[in-house]
Design a protein around this motif. Sequence first.
Motif, PDB file in Angstrom:
ATOM      1  N   LEU A  67     -55.878  79.425 -50.239  1.00  0.00           N
ATOM      2  CA  LEU A  67     -54.987  79.618 -51.547  1.00  0.00           C
ATOM      3  C   LEU A  67     -55.168  80.950 -52.157  1.00  0.00           C
ATOM      4  CD1 LEU A  67     -56.016  76.095 -53.110  1.00  0.00           C
ATOM      5  CD2 LEU A  67     -53.399  77.064 -52.297  1.00  0.00           C
ATOM      6  N   ILE A  68     -55.745  82.086 -51.588  1.00  0.00           N
ATOM      7  CA  ILE A  68     -55.799  83.457 -52.011  1.00  0.00           C
ATOM      8  C   ILE A  68     -54.418  83.833 -52.605  1.00  0.00           C
ATOM      9  CG2 ILE A  68     -56.361  85.825 -51.561  1.00  0.00           C
ATOM     10  CD1 ILE A  68     -58.545  84.600 -49.729  1.00  0.00           C
ATOM     11  N   PHE A  69     -53.299  83.387 -51.800  1.00  0.00           N
ATOM     12  CA  PHE A  69     -51.955  83.898 -52.114  1.00  0.00           C
ATOM     13  C   PHE A  69     -51.213  82.886 -52.833  1.00  0.00           C
ATOM     14  CE2 PHE A  69     -53.377  87.073 -48.774  1.00  0.00           C
ATOM     15  CZ  PHE A  69     -53.157  88.113 -49.429  1.00  0.00           C
ATOM     16  N   SER A  70     -51.962  81.953 -53.382  1.00  0.00           N
ATOM     17  CA  SER A  70     -51.018  80.925 -53.913  1.00  0.00           C
ATOM     18  C   SER A  70     -50.348  81.362 -55.404  1.00  0.00           C
ATOM     19  CB  SER A  70     -52.186  79.831 -54.210  1.00  0.00           C
ATOM     20  OG  SER A  70     -53.024  80.205 -55.538  1.00  0.00           O
ATOM     21  N   GLY A  71     -50.515  82.457 -55.969  1.00  0.00           N
ATOM     22  CA  GLY A  71     -49.769  82.921 -56.911  1.00  0.00           C
ATOM     23  C   GLY A  71     -50.291  83.344 -58.054  1.00  0.00           C
ATOM     24  N   THR A  72     -49.745  84.282 -58.935  1.00  0.00           N
ATOM     25  CA  THR A  72     -50.214  84.923 -60.062  1.00  0.00           C
ATOM     26  C   THR A  72     -49.284  84.618 -61.272  1.00  0.00           C
ATOM     27  OG1 THR A  72     -49.287  86.910 -59.716  1.00  0.00           O
ATOM     28  CG2 THR A  72     -51.418  86.810 -58.933  1.00  0.00           C
ATOM     29  N   GLN A  73     -49.401  85.076 -62.583  1.00  0.00           N
ATOM     30  CA  GLN A  73     -48.555  84.669 -63.425  1.00  0.00           C
ATOM     31  C   GLN A  73     -47.370  85.599 -63.140  1.00  0.00           C
ATOM     32  OE1 GLN A  73     -49.013  82.805 -65.945  1.00  0.00           O
ATOM     33  NE2 GLN A  73     -51.207  82.723 -66.409  1.00  0.00           N
ATOM     34  N   SER A  74     -47.051  86.210 -62.382  1.00  0.00           N
ATOM     35  CA  SER A  74     -46.044  87.017 -62.228  1.00  0.00           C
ATOM     36  C   SER A  74     -45.110  87.043 -60.833  1.00  0.00           C
ATOM     37  CB  SER A  74     -46.042  88.684 -62.835  1.00  0.00           C
ATOM     38  OG  SER A  74     -47.032  88.902 -61.683  1.00  0.00           O
ATOM     39  N   LYS A  75     -46.154  86.723 -59.927  1.00  0.00           N
ATOM     40  CA  LYS A  75     -45.695  86.540 -58.622  1.00  0.00           C
ATOM     41  C   LYS A  75     -45.936  85.021 -57.976  1.00  0.00           C
ATOM     42  CE  LYS A  75     -45.623  91.143 -57.033  1.00  0.00           C
ATOM     43  NZ  LYS A  75     -46.232  91.946 -58.113  1.00  0.00           N
ATOM     44  N   ASP A  76     -44.864  84.435 -57.336  1.00  0.00           N
ATOM     45  CA  ASP A  76     -45.540  82.846 -56.700  1.00  0.00           C
ATOM     46  C   ASP A  76     -45.665  83.171 -55.384  1.00  0.00           C
ATOM     47  OD1 ASP A  76     -43.242  83.425 -55.381  1.00  0.00           O
ATOM     48  OD2 ASP A  76     -42.183  81.625 -56.156  1.00  0.00           O
ATOM     49  N   SER A  77     -46.320  82.236 -54.584  1.00  0.00           N
ATOM     50  CA  SER A  77     -46.764  82.481 -53.323  1.00  0.00           C
ATOM     51  C   SER A  77     -45.750  83.088 -52.293  1.00  0.00           C
ATOM     52  CB  SER A  77     -47.700  81.106 -52.655  1.00  0.00           C
ATOM     53  OG  SER A  77     -46.324  80.161 -52.500  1.00  0.00           O
ATOM     54  N   ILE A 117     -51.790  94.526 -52.030  1.00  0.00           N
ATOM     55  CA  ILE A 117     -51.096  93.239 -52.210  1.00  0.00           C
ATOM     56  C   ILE A 117     -52.406  92.165 -52.328  1.00  0.00           C
ATOM     57  CG2 ILE A 117     -49.639  91.227 -51.076  1.00  0.00           C
ATOM     58  CD1 ILE A 117     -48.324  93.748 -49.538  1.00  0.00           C
ATOM     59  N   PHE A 118     -53.301  92.314 -51.404  1.00  0.00           N
ATOM     60  CA  PHE A 118     -54.660  91.773 -51.588  1.00  0.00           C
ATOM     61  C   PHE A 118     -55.165  91.639 -52.915  1.00  0.00           C
ATOM     62  CE2 PHE A 118     -59.149  91.328 -50.421  1.00  0.00           C
ATOM     63  CZ  PHE A 118     -59.210  89.898 -50.206  1.00  0.00           C
ATOM     64  N   GLU A 119     -55.308  92.917 -53.342  1.00  0.00           N
ATOM     65  CA  GLU A 119     -56.006  93.464 -54.722  1.00  0.00           C
ATOM     66  C   GLU A 119     -55.127  92.714 -55.774  1.00  0.00           C
ATOM     67  OE1 GLU A 119     -55.392  97.371 -55.668  1.00  0.00           O
ATOM     68  OE2 GLU A 119     -56.817  97.354 -57.159  1.00  0.00           O
ATOM     69  N   GLU A 120     -54.026  92.626 -55.756  1.00  0.00           N
ATOM     70  CA  GLU A 120     -53.173  91.897 -56.889  1.00  0.00           C
ATOM     71  C   GLU A 120     -53.599  90.420 -56.838  1.00  0.00           C
ATOM     72  OE1 GLU A 120     -49.085  92.740 -57.052  1.00  0.00           O
ATOM     73  OE2 GLU A 120     -48.714  91.339 -58.706  1.00  0.00           O
ATOM     74  N   ALA A 121     -53.657  90.036 -55.900  1.00  0.00           N
ATOM     75  CA  ALA A 121     -54.053  88.431 -55.597  1.00  0.00           C
ATOM     76  C   ALA A 121     -55.377  88.124 -56.040  1.00  0.00           C
ATOM     77  CB  ALA A 121     -53.671  87.799 -54.297  1.00  0.00           C
ATOM     78  N   MET A 122     -56.125  88.909 -55.580  1.00  0.00           N
ATOM     79  CA  MET A 122     -57.802  88.922 -55.915  1.00  0.00           C
ATOM     80  C   MET A 122     -58.012  88.943 -57.369  1.00  0.00           C
ATOM     81  SD  MET A 122     -60.364  88.430 -53.555  1.00  0.00           S
ATOM     82  CE  MET A 122     -61.452  89.051 -54.176  1.00  0.00           C
ATOM     83  N   ASN A 123     -57.224  89.829 -58.128  1.00  0.00           N
ATOM     84  CA  ASN A 123     -57.461  89.965 -59.453  1.00  0.00           C
ATOM     85  C   ASN A 123     -56.906  89.151 -60.384  1.00  0.00           C
ATOM     86  OD1 ASN A 123     -59.221  92.290 -58.902  1.00  0.00           O
ATOM     87  ND2 ASN A 123     -57.703  93.781 -58.996  1.00  0.00           N
ATOM     88  N   ASN A 124     -55.681  88.502 -59.961  1.00  0.00           N
ATOM     89  CA  ASN A 124     -54.807  87.645 -60.767  1.00  0.00           C
ATOM     90  C   ASN A 124     -54.444  86.376 -60.383  1.00  0.00           C
ATOM     91  OD1 ASN A 124     -54.126  90.009 -62.685  1.00  0.00           O
ATOM     92  ND2 ASN A 124     -53.352  90.719 -60.684  1.00  0.00           N
ATOM     93  N   VAL A 125     -55.130  85.986 -58.930  1.00  0.00           N
ATOM     94  CA  VAL A 125     -54.699  84.391 -58.685  1.00  0.00           C
ATOM     95  C   VAL A 125     -54.690  83.453 -59.901  1.00  0.00           C
ATOM     96  CG1 VAL A 125     -56.762  84.218 -57.339  1.00  0.00           C
ATOM     97  CG2 VAL A 125     -54.697  82.929 -56.604  1.00  0.00           C
ATOM     98  N   ILE A 126     -54.109  82.465 -60.007  1.00  0.00           N
ATOM     99  CA  ILE A 126     -54.126  81.655 -60.992  1.00  0.00           C
ATOM    100  C   ILE A 126     -54.230  80.049 -60.375  1.00  0.00           C
ATOM    101  CG2 ILE A 126     -53.150  82.555 -62.945  1.00  0.00           C
ATOM    102  CD1 ILE A 126     -50.531  81.188 -62.258  1.00  0.00           C
ATOM    103  N   PHE A 127     -54.145  79.895 -58.848  1.00  0.00           N
ATOM    104  CA  PHE A 127     -54.185  78.558 -58.192  1.00  0.00           C
ATOM    105  C   PHE A 127     -53.239  77.368 -58.938  1.00  0.00           C
ATOM    106  CE2 PHE A 127     -58.089  80.763 -57.462  1.00  0.00           C
ATOM    107  CZ  PHE A 127     -58.168  80.816 -56.102  1.00  0.00           C
ATOM    108  N   PRO A 128     -51.894  77.711 -58.863  1.00  0.00           N
ATOM    109  CA  PRO A 128     -51.128  76.822 -59.529  1.00  0.00           C
ATOM    110  C   PRO A 128     -51.334  75.142 -59.014  1.00  0.00           C
ATOM    111  CG  PRO A 128     -49.868  78.656 -58.766  1.00  0.00           C
ATOM    112  CD  PRO A 128     -51.273  78.726 -58.237  1.00  0.00           C
ATOM    113  N   GLN A 129     -51.433  74.381 -59.599  1.00  0.00           N
ATOM    114  CA  GLN A 129     -51.676  72.864 -59.116  1.00  0.00           C
ATOM    115  C   GLN A 129     -50.489  72.418 -57.964  1.00  0.00           C
ATOM    116  OE1 GLN A 129     -54.364  70.911 -60.166  1.00  0.00           O
ATOM    117  NE2 GLN A 129     -53.638  69.701 -58.411  1.00  0.00           N
ATOM    118  N   PHE A 189     -63.793  80.293 -56.834  1.00  0.00           N
ATOM    119  CA  PHE A 189     -63.238  81.669 -56.504  1.00  0.00           C
ATOM    120  C   PHE A 189     -63.868  82.909 -57.480  1.00  0.00           C
ATOM    121  CE2 PHE A 189     -59.852  85.144 -56.787  1.00  0.00           C
ATOM    122  CZ  PHE A 189     -59.678  85.207 -55.541  1.00  0.00           C
ATOM    123  N   GLU A 190     -64.129  82.386 -58.906  1.00  0.00           N
ATOM    124  CA  GLU A 190     -64.745  83.530 -59.790  1.00  0.00           C
ATOM    125  C   GLU A 190     -66.141  84.120 -59.283  1.00  0.00           C
ATOM    126  OE1 GLU A 190     -62.813  84.666 -62.029  1.00  0.00           O
ATOM    127  OE2 GLU A 190     -64.703  86.117 -62.699  1.00  0.00           O
TER     128      GLU A 190
END
Lengths: 418, 414
Positions: A67-77, A117-129, A189-190
């Motif tokens: 789920l590392i690339f499951s999405g952030t506030q600004s980008k979805d998976s 891209i990985f860095e952005e996901a690592m720092n901001n992923v929110i794990f949408p339900q 993850f944290e």
Amino acid sequence: MLDRTLAPDVNEIQEVKFVYPTSIELNEHVSLFWMKDVPNETSRIDFYFDAGTIRAKSLISSLTAGLIFSGTQSKDSTTFHNLLDDAGAYYDAGVSHENAVVSFYSLNDQLLSIFKIFEEAMNNVIFPQAEIDEILNERKQKFLVSLEKVGVISQREFQKLIFQNSDYARHANLEDFDRVSRAEIIDFFEQFYRNGLTKIVVVGSIESNAMEYIVNQSKKWCIQNKPKFETKFSNKPIKLNVEKQDALQSAVRIGKILFNKNHEDYISFSILNTILGDYFGSRLMKNIREDKGYTYGIGSYVSELNNTGYLIIATEVGKDFRDNTIDEVRKEIEKLQTELVEEAELDLVRNYLLGQILKSADGPYAMTDLFIGVSHYNLTLEFYNKYIQKVQTITPLEIRDLAIKHLNWDSFSIVTAG
Amino acid sequence: MIQFERFELENGLKVLFHKDTTTPMAVVNVLYDVGARDESEEQTGFAHLFEHLMFGGSVNIPDFDSALQRAGGENNAFTSNDITNYYDVVPANNLDTALWLESDRMLSLAFTEKSLEVQRQVVVEEFKQRYLNQPYGDVWLLLRPLAYKVHPYKWATIGKEISHIENATMEDVRSFFKRFYCPSNAILCVAGNFDLDFVKQRVSYWFESIPSAKKPPRILPSEPIQNEFRELQVERSVPSDAFYYAFKMGERKSEMYYVADLLSDALGREKSSRLYLTLKKEKQLVSEITCYILGSLDEGLLVITGKLNEGVDFEKLDNELWTCLKQITNTEIDDSELDRLKIKVRTAKEFQEQGILNRAMNLCYFELLGDANGVNEEKYIYQAITSKMLRDTAKHILRKENCSLLKIKSKRDA
């Protein structure tokens, strides 16, 4: 006149060149290893995290990796996957007992953008339900399929037995798929990704400023304390059969807790294990496949962990051959304990193993993996020089004594399924 | 770019040499132009059984494997519907051992009754392990005869049924060898840090005394053009319903092959692909879905396969799938999507060129296709594909009357 009955002279291997990658320290526990000298445009980067299956209850470790690339506030998976594919990246996130490893394969001029891209996901992923639900559904279907396979069933039960009463024995069950919470994944993850980086490995000819960026931006994920792993495993030998109706074959797993590269017997044992079952001409292959035709293949392997390791003999055989197979394995082991290996066979195994070492050091990717294979156990490449020396000098007597010491039949757990 | 030299012996053996100064290893790869498509329908699985027997000893060498292992090397082989490929990897200074072994096995085989009996049994276990004792394992045993009515692609490499293997006799096997294992039906590649003259000399030394024989003619029944939708549903004790849509596509040498390959990527290779996004992510009909091509030499297949989510039926999936396919046949994909597909192909090709074993195998395979240099030209063919070509090929391939559908119904919800 050409005499085809005479084998050409066999030449000895002159030398094996071992090359160290460059090592860059990120903190006192974490390093980046970089093999720069790659004669083509390919590159690979691996991130190791202290996020294996032993660190949380069932499923959490493998789901988080997925789920590392499951999405952030600004980008979805989907946006993330489009970006990765735009960079031509192939990526893989796998978990074992003790690690999660996230790897990217790409052209070297894309590596920095892939890192970002990985860095952005690592720092901001929110794990949408919704993403969690989707992967749970997918993994559940795969889990159900895997439980139809006798190889998988036997492997699960084998690991439960040899690791009994430890976190290493943990395995997913069907009901676990209904008991996963988003909060657990976020916490995991944290703790084990954002603060659990243990190693980075780069193979590829990369610009040095790109490397500098990767080094600097990865520092914040580094683990702060040296990770701890269990040291004591009980290894109570148990025999277990799992019935699977309508199976045409039985899977057999035989083995025990052993040790890893840090044990004084490791090198000698791996030579013994080669003779027993770790190459195509091994005694188990010769007997169970090439003489009896019970199976398509049988092998004997040593699997390593941070503080231990285990031996496993694995095969799938026709259902009617199951008991005979176990009996023949026992006979082969007893033979190693009572009869000396003949010089001709030992000579063959010596040459075969030296050829394997030469091959394992061939090319930047193989060489890097060889290095990681020792540095993980705090050893240097000097290990392989010791290995070569031992391969050249080990005696039949040593091999027999080692078989007596470590291959006591009564110490093995045996699992069959089918 | 994979550099190579080419020469031919008088007995008809084609030889390729690839020089790599960076490696301490050498590769000897021998491709025989024989696969399961060359079998008779009453004796299927022979090419593959034969591959097993080729390790049972040759005329002057009783034990193939141990001779190579003693020289620090290892070997293996694989059989497909089209070819049989053997390879040896040895320390470079023991190249001669590999050449000695491969030349002797091209010269004549000499396995015993016992070896035949054991390998028959081993292959039967392989049949069970890979095809019968796995969930969804028998899919290709069902899908091939559905998609192919005449062409020998209608059976799998392992064979149509176990009895063909069980009944194989010494005589059958001997005549198979005589027919297909000769210099003119093989392509040899030597790779490693050598000079061309040295390789010529060593290859000639071991191979030139092998008698020449005529390359066996290949007259395969050609598959009639499919013009009806075919469908087969079977029940199996598997956890979820699975579907396999197989569309006929161009042969390996045609331009359409490459376009269809890229089309399959657009449809279902990665998480950015169309079927994945629409049918899995958006509509949540499937737990997994992928699209790939078989890569066979004669008329091939583009396959869309996946597993249904619980509570979804085949019909629902079928409707939505065809809607997706219509989209790609009606509208050209935009440049950014096309670029994405192409850079993925470029990356994959670069990684496939890693290691001398891959390179040696690829050179032999492209030489079989007509020219070893094809391995270097392929990337340009992919890069030249346009959106229009993709749409035209999609239109041509993704038609109902060009499709064979296999449905595996889970017994549990029956």
